[in-house]
Design a protein around this motif. Sequence first.
Motif, short mmCIF file in Angstrom:
data_model
loop_
_atom_site.label_atom_id
_atom_site.label_comp_id
_atom_site.label_asym_id
_atom_site.label_seq_id
_atom_site.Cartn_x
_atom_site.Cartn_y
_atom_site.Cartn_z
N TYR A 467 72.39 119.85 63.04
CA TYR A 467 71.94 121.15 62.55
C TYR A 467 70.42 121.27 62.62
O TYR A 467 69.88 122.29 63.09
N LEU A 496 73.74 126.90 63.08
CA LEU A 496 75.11 126.80 62.58
C LEU A 496 76.11 126.92 63.74
O LEU A 496 77.10 126.19 63.80
N TYR A 500 78.90 124.08 64.99
CA TYR A 500 80.33 124.35 65.13
C TYR A 500 80.90 123.82 66.45
O TYR A 500 82.12 123.68 66.59
N THR A 503 81.98 120.02 65.28
CA THR A 503 82.83 119.74 64.13
C THR A 503 83.88 120.84 63.99
O THR A 503 83.62 122.01 64.27
N ARG A 506 85.21 124.27 58.97
CA ARG A 506 84.87 125.67 58.80
C ARG A 506 84.98 125.99 57.31
O ARG A 506 85.53 125.20 56.53
N THR A 511 84.32 120.98 52.92
CA THR A 511 83.27 120.12 53.46
C THR A 511 81.93 120.75 53.11
O THR A 511 81.86 121.80 52.46
N ILE A 513 80.21 122.39 54.96
CA ILE A 513 80.16 123.72 55.59
C ILE A 513 80.41 124.81 54.55
O ILE A 513 79.90 125.93 54.69
N ASP A 514 81.16 124.51 53.51
CA ASP A 514 81.45 125.50 52.47
C ASP A 514 80.20 125.88 51.68
O ASP A 514 80.19 126.92 51.01
N LEU A 516 76.94 125.39 53.41
CA LEU A 516 76.00 125.77 54.46
C LEU A 516 76.28 127.17 55.00
O LEU A 516 75.35 127.99 55.15
N GLN A 517 77.54 127.47 55.32
CA GLN A 517 77.84 128.76 55.93
C GLN A 517 77.49 129.94 55.03
O GLN A 517 76.87 130.92 55.50
#
Length: 591
Positions: A467, A496, A500, A503, A506, A511, A513-514, A516-517
């Motif tokens: 990232y 981001l 994706y 990995t 989503r 993870t 990502i929950d 970061l997104q």
Amino acid sequence: MSHKQFKSDGNIVAPYLLGLARSNPGLTVIEHDRVVFRTASAANSGNKPKVTLVSGGGSGHEPTHAGFVGEGALDAIAAGAIFASPSTKQIFSALKAVESPKGTLIIVKNYTGDIIHFGLAAERAKAAGMKVELVAVGDDVSVGKKKGSLVGRRGLGATVLVHKIAGAAAAHGLELSEVAQVAQAVNDNSATIAASLDHCTVPGHKPENILGDDEYEIGMGIHNESGTQKSSPLPSIPELVAQMLPLVLGEDEDRSYVKFEPKDDVVLMVNNMGGMSNLELGYAAEVVSEQLIKKYNIIPKRTIVGAFITALNGPGFGITLMNASKAGPSIIKYFDYPTTASGWNQTYHNAEDWKVLADGKVPTAPSLKTIKNEKPSGVKANFDTFAKILLAGIERINEVEPKVTWYDTIAGDGDCGTTLVSGGKGLTEAIDDHSLRLEDAAHGIEDIAYIVEDSMGGTSGGLYSIYLSALAKGINDSGDKQLTVNTFKKASQSALEALYKYTRARPGYRTLIDALQPFVETLNAGKGPRAAVEAAQQGAEKTRKMDALVGRASYVAKEELRKLDSEGGLPDPGAVGLAALLDGLVTAAGY
């Protein structure tokens, strides 16, 4: 150490021998007598006669003895029950299986039961007209000369060296008396000391003689017998080796069985008693080598490491030293001779291969130089401000580490918090020595990505580094003259998208990502850094109710993940750690 074991009636020796032959072509099993012999050495094989070698003893020491049946080593063995000598009948069966006109050498460990049964088998063989000699191996230095004057030393690691070296001598065509002399010379010039964290677990029996949580023993045998020195607290491996080496080197006159000088050709064997990980054993071997070289100026001529003669699952290791110079001029040559015995788990190397290690140094090469983009990005930043923001984020990571580690102990392998702290430590050191190029926004983040990858490691280190590397590229390609929220906002979205690609994680997969997104999405919606952090925190909080679909937590039973139902459920530790980091960074930036 776990003392749990699979259910067993203890009848596992014969199936083990069959399994060994199944995976090692060239072996034959006499199942009733628990004998394994080399098919090519059979009395009726038609091959050119040579001196044959027969050994054996109680089971539980695998790969000794059956694992050393092979060309260039043993020709036959008789296996007793666990820690019990085979019967005279079994041993005689092994002798007959590989009877040779050139004679047979019996190699036996110096334990009363073994000596009696193998000795009786030898006498019966002689009475039957067979040509037989016997060598008893005793190399343990844990018992001093005075106490052990009658019974002699116990047979430990040198047993394996005798199997291998005497087997090579026989393969070279030596006569029986000469092979016996080689075996005796190896024995007489070898010394072993072993240490363990606990006693082993015998299949089908309840654990006995368990040491305390903070105790260890030096002088452990291979039959679950107690050592000669029980101590606490638990030492580090370097501390333990420092206690063991003076004993094996004979600094105590009562235990001075073999003398070792810097000029001698010394063979080092570091033996796994069965319950150590390969990682720890390899570390212990290097510690032994370093201390021999630095403290005693002894550079081992040959070094072997592995499980050679075990005490079932004993969580310890032994150090065996053999003075090859005193044992004879051909000992190293016989040591190097190739063998098909599966227990000699060393890759074949000839004498030339070993020369590179003759000065005691392991060949090393410089680490790969990090290739960095040296062309200025044109996106300027203030070093001090950038450093202040980074340090604030690191401080927040350190604050939440205990909680993150606790969460990860339940949901993963327990290293998430410490991994983040390691990354922060690496960055702090780089800030202190001004090795981060923080005056250039793109270069600074690129440098951070490299340090994070090196200091964190693992999956999370890789994700952070991907990232950040993509973030640096986005900033570099922005065309902006100064790092602003708007610059960061655009680059964060492209970063981001780049992440994706590598990995499957989503939002909703439980993870990092929950966290970061939502941060990236909120930032790009124009709601500002503080709202983005709050979105990240909410995203991390939502993981309490999610099923793990990817990552380590996906393998954890749902019952484990419900341990924190009292506080709303167990959150994903990676998401919690990232949310805390983002909060620290944004707060320090004044939002």
